[in-house]
Write a protein that holds these residues in place. Sequence first.
Motif, PDB file in Angstrom:
ATOM      1  N   SER A 182       0.850  -1.143   0.060  1.00 45.42           N
ATOM      2  CA  SER A 182      -0.058   0.057   0.084  1.00 45.42           C
ATOM      3  C   SER A 182       0.839   1.205  -0.125  1.00 45.42           C
ATOM      4  O   SER A 182       0.451   2.122  -0.694  1.00 45.42           O
ATOM      5  CB  SER A 182      -1.002   0.113   1.050  1.00 45.42           C
ATOM      6  OG  SER A 182      -1.376  -1.178   1.409  1.00 45.42           O
ATOM      7  N   GLU A 227      -5.642   7.791   1.685  1.00 46.84           N
ATOM      8  CA  GLU A 227      -5.110   6.356   1.856  1.00 46.84           C
ATOM      9  C   GLU A 227      -4.541   6.125   3.134  1.00 46.84           C
ATOM     10  O   GLU A 227      -4.541   5.257   3.766  1.00 46.84           O
ATOM     11  CB  GLU A 227      -4.647   5.798   0.755  1.00 46.84           C
ATOM     12  CG  GLU A 227      -4.181   4.520   0.478  1.00 46.84           C
ATOM     13  CD  GLU A 227      -5.194   3.426   0.026  1.00 46.84           C
ATOM     14  OE1 GLU A 227      -6.200   3.906   0.022  1.00 46.84           O
ATOM     15  OE2 GLU A 227      -4.725   2.379   0.393  1.00 46.84           O
ATOM     16  N   GLN A 246      -6.429   5.934   6.084  1.00 50.22           N
ATOM     17  CA  GLN A 246      -7.172   4.812   5.853  1.00 50.22           C
ATOM     18  C   GLN A 246      -6.329   3.908   6.731  1.00 50.22           C
ATOM     19  O   GLN A 246      -6.608   2.770   7.636  1.00 50.22           O
ATOM     20  CB  GLN A 246      -7.695   4.320   4.856  1.00 50.22           C
ATOM     21  CG  GLN A 246      -8.855   5.096   4.091  1.00 50.22           C
ATOM     22  CD  GLN A 246      -9.414   4.586   2.765  1.00 50.22           C
ATOM     23  OE1 GLN A 246      -9.038   3.489   2.626  1.00 50.22           O
ATOM     24  NE2 GLN A 246     -10.347   5.257   2.252  1.00 50.22           N
ATOM     25  N   LYS A 273     -10.845  -1.852   3.779  1.00 47.11           N
ATOM     26  CA  LYS A 273     -10.078  -2.557   3.023  1.00 47.11           C
ATOM     27  C   LYS A 273     -10.544  -2.658   1.529  1.00 47.11           C
ATOM     28  O   LYS A 273      -9.828  -2.825   0.430  1.00 47.11           O
ATOM     29  CB  LYS A 273      -9.285  -4.052   3.561  1.00 47.11           C
ATOM     30  CG  LYS A 273      -8.603  -4.052   4.543  1.00 47.11           C
ATOM     31  CD  LYS A 273      -7.125  -3.246   4.043  1.00 47.11           C
ATOM     32  CE  LYS A 273      -6.085  -4.307   3.815  1.00 47.11           C
ATOM     33  NZ  LYS A 273      -5.086  -3.485   3.303  1.00 47.11           N
ATOM     34  N   ARG A 324     -12.667  -1.054   0.153  1.00 52.27           N
ATOM     35  CA  ARG A 324     -13.117   0.268  -0.617  1.00 52.27           C
ATOM     36  C   ARG A 324     -14.408   0.337  -0.753  1.00 52.27           C
ATOM     37  O   ARG A 324     -14.784   0.812  -1.858  1.00 52.27           O
ATOM     38  CB  ARG A 324     -12.295   0.497  -1.836  1.00 52.27           C
ATOM     39  CG  ARG A 324     -10.825   0.523  -1.769  1.00 52.27           C
ATOM     40  CD  ARG A 324     -10.008   0.994  -3.228  1.00 52.27           C
ATOM     41  NE  ARG A 324      -8.412   0.520  -2.909  1.00 52.27           N
ATOM     42  CZ  ARG A 324      -8.043   1.263  -2.372  1.00 52.27           C
ATOM     43  NH1 ARG A 324      -8.234   2.261  -1.752  1.00 52.27           N
ATOM     44  NH2 ARG A 324      -6.539   1.185  -2.321  1.00 52.27           N
ATOM     45  N   LYS A 325     -15.202   0.133   0.446  1.00 53.31           N
ATOM     46  CA  LYS A 325     -16.624   0.144   0.231  1.00 53.31           C
ATOM     47  C   LYS A 325     -17.171   1.632   1.071  1.00 53.31           C
ATOM     48  O   LYS A 325     -16.593   1.662   2.115  1.00 53.31           O
ATOM     49  CB  LYS A 325     -17.199  -1.044   0.736  1.00 53.31           C
ATOM     50  CG  LYS A 325     -17.069  -2.343   0.234  1.00 53.31           C
ATOM     51  CD  LYS A 325     -17.702  -2.381  -0.899  1.00 53.31           C
ATOM     52  CE  LYS A 325     -17.550  -3.672  -1.755  1.00 53.31           C
ATOM     53  NZ  LYS A 325     -17.572  -3.524  -3.239  1.00 53.31           N
ATOM     54  N   ASP A 370     -14.895   4.663   1.429  1.00 49.88           N
ATOM     55  CA  ASP A 370     -14.336   4.741   0.213  1.00 49.88           C
ATOM     56  C   ASP A 370     -13.696   6.096   0.103  1.00 49.88           C
ATOM     57  O   ASP A 370     -13.704   6.476  -1.369  1.00 49.88           O
ATOM     58  CB  ASP A 370     -15.205   4.365  -0.829  1.00 49.88           C
ATOM     59  CG  ASP A 370     -16.583   4.817  -1.063  1.00 49.88           C
ATOM     60  OD1 ASP A 370     -16.745   5.656   0.100  1.00 49.88           O
ATOM     61  OD2 ASP A 370     -17.277   4.659  -1.863  1.00 49.88           O
ATOM     62  N   SER A 421     -10.521   7.327  -0.383  1.00 52.05           N
ATOM     63  CA  SER A 421      -9.416   7.451  -1.343  1.00 52.05           C
ATOM     64  C   SER A 421      -9.641   7.224  -2.638  1.00 52.05           C
ATOM     65  O   SER A 421      -8.900   7.958  -3.332  1.00 52.05           O
ATOM     66  CB  SER A 421      -8.162   6.778  -0.462  1.00 52.05           C
ATOM     67  OG  SER A 421      -8.269   5.515  -0.752  1.00 52.05           O
ATOM     68  N   SER A 468     -12.742   5.215  -5.158  1.00 54.38           N
ATOM     69  CA  SER A 468     -14.123   4.417  -4.969  1.00 54.38           C
ATOM     70  C   SER A 468     -14.556   4.012  -6.467  1.00 54.38           C
ATOM     71  O   SER A 468     -13.965   4.507  -7.444  1.00 54.38           O
ATOM     72  CB  SER A 468     -15.186   5.155  -4.479  1.00 54.38           C
ATOM     73  OG  SER A 468     -16.403   5.171  -5.238  1.00 54.38           O
ATOM     74  N   HIS A 484      -6.043  -5.500  -6.643  1.00 55.75           N
ATOM     75  CA  HIS A 484      -7.142  -5.712  -5.909  1.00 55.75           C
ATOM     76  C   HIS A 484      -8.050  -6.886  -5.805  1.00 55.75           C
ATOM     77  O   HIS A 484      -8.353  -7.294  -4.708  1.00 55.75           O
ATOM     78  CB  HIS A 484      -8.244  -4.371  -6.301  1.00 55.75           C
ATOM     79  CG  HIS A 484      -9.106  -3.929  -5.403  1.00 55.75           C
ATOM     80  ND1 HIS A 484      -8.825  -3.376  -4.034  1.00 55.75           N
ATOM     81  CD2 HIS A 484     -10.552  -3.687  -5.601  1.00 55.75           C
ATOM     82  CE1 HIS A 484      -9.783  -2.915  -3.571  1.00 55.75           C
ATOM     83  NE2 HIS A 484     -10.841  -3.146  -4.333  1.00 55.75           N
ATOM     84  N   ASP A 534     -22.236  -1.286   1.746  1.00 55.83           N
ATOM     85  CA  ASP A 534     -21.759  -0.477   0.534  1.00 55.83           C
ATOM     86  C   ASP A 534     -23.046   0.501  -0.118  1.00 55.83           C
ATOM     87  O   ASP A 534     -22.946   1.670  -0.347  1.00 55.83           O
ATOM     88  CB  ASP A 534     -21.122  -0.985  -0.820  1.00 55.83           C
ATOM     89  CG  ASP A 534     -20.368  -0.142  -1.556  1.00 55.83           C
ATOM     90  OD1 ASP A 534     -19.809   0.864  -1.325  1.00 55.83           O
ATOM     91  OD2 ASP A 534     -20.312  -0.751  -2.711  1.00 55.83           O
ATOM     92  N   ARG A 551     -20.792   8.096   1.750  1.00 55.52           N
ATOM     93  CA  ARG A 551     -19.461   8.364   2.351  1.00 55.52           C
ATOM     94  C   ARG A 551     -19.334   9.271   3.430  1.00 55.52           C
ATOM     95  O   ARG A 551     -19.900  10.271   3.474  1.00 55.52           O
ATOM     96  CB  ARG A 551     -18.748   8.958   0.897  1.00 55.52           C
ATOM     97  CG  ARG A 551     -17.143   8.972   1.195  1.00 55.52           C
ATOM     98  CD  ARG A 551     -16.558   9.927   0.171  1.00 55.52           C
ATOM     99  NE  ARG A 551     -15.863   8.906  -0.994  1.00 55.52           N
ATOM    100  CZ  ARG A 551     -15.325   9.231  -2.005  1.00 55.52           C
ATOM    101  NH1 ARG A 551     -15.420  10.715  -2.168  1.00 55.52           N
ATOM    102  NH2 ARG A 551     -14.818   8.584  -2.853  1.00 55.52           N
TER     103      ARG A 551
END
Lengths: 289, 166
Positions: free
Chosen positions: A99, A121, A124, A176, A178-179, A183, A185, A187, A214, A255, A260
Amino acid sequence: MIIKMIISIIAYLILAPFVGGILAGLDRKVSARMQGRVGPSILQPFYDVLKLFEKEPITVTKVQDFYVMIFVIFVIASGVIFFAGGDLLLVIFVLTVASAFLIIAAYSSNSPYAQVGAERELLQMMAYEPMVLMTCIGFYMYCGSFAVRDIIVGTSMPFLPLIGIFIGFLFILTIKFRKSPFDLSMSHHAHQELVKGLTTEFSGKTLGLIEISHWYENVMLLGFVFLFFANGTVWGAIIGVLVCIVTYFFEVLIDNSFARMKWQFAFKSAWIVALVFGVINIFVLYLIV
Amino acid sequence: MSYIAKSPWVIHYDGSSCNGCDIEVLACLTPMYDVERFGIINTGNPKHADVFLVTGSVNEQNKEVVKQIYEQMPEPKVVVAVGICACSGGVFKQCYNILGGVDTVIPVDVYVPGCAARPEAIIDGVVKGLAVLQEKRDNMVKGIDAPAEEPEAAAEEEKTEEGGEN
Ligand code: SF4
């Protein structure tokens, strides 16, 4: 033993992108159905990636492709270590290094959107890292080993004694994967205040590679979920796979039902969950084991 | 076999439109029309996009913006002009600052007439654009390095064929 290890590594390398891609396709289909739409075909993520490989390569700086390549290699490496039965701690640190390289790649483009994405990110990572560490510690305390190969043949399911950690892990899985609501950083949906965040400056093949890694990463993370149910028997394995599917469906549901959130919320909530569920669970384990 | 036509990602730019066509473009994303069926995604990023949807005419101020978005998109790419304003300038044509349709600054591949263009017509336009996209991709593979020539001729045809309504 060695043969088995090699088989599982090869199976991971070949099957993970297919499983990950189909999961992504199901994700889009199920999301569409939840929104009352028909949705794309289940193979759509594969079409997208294959298309990206057909596009003209455009790079902002030459060095960014190099960083992305390292990211891809490290993501795959962390999965290989996991499925080879290696050390859980090594797995999560290799993933963290991966990452970090993606973030450096985003910073190197000098684009303001990519930089804001990279910054988010980083936040996160700070949010989910404590809980990931605690997951490893929990497994170590219950199973007496950090090695996946020892955990997987343990005599009883680690799920019940590690239930707090399981809940905490599910929580950070949303980050992790990205939901929404986390999300921040980058989406897959049309939140466009950041353009595309982390991946704004990547296009064509580079973006395709990020998408594939991913998928690898998602399969590996579901492997963590599986570990909670592994007890060396077939039934444990079946329950594990079923729970992985339910978990993924649950993440898609989350999600689609949240907007967001701000990074402050992501950060605070992830740490509170880690402190409450993770720490209490580890303390209880300390008393009973 | 090429996958370009199976996953067209769209970027939408609003020139000097009355906002009517923009609403119709967004209507394509709703459950009613659901363009994601065709793998169409609305990206906000020219670097990820394959199809450039422009609504509204081009004026002195947004001329550079339109050009820049177009230049940032990686090949192969198509431009779809949505609404009569984007095709020819429409009701704004006589304004002092208007240059005319989108084709005054960048090559347009498909013209979708209408005021406002209906969502069905927009989807149809994008799907027509996919054929052009495929053709450009084939030219790219063959190494023909002049993608701007041919589509323009195709576009002219399209215009006379469809633009009869205005
Ligand atoms: S074509 Fe009509 S609806 Fe569309 S932007 Fe022009 S004036 Fe508005």
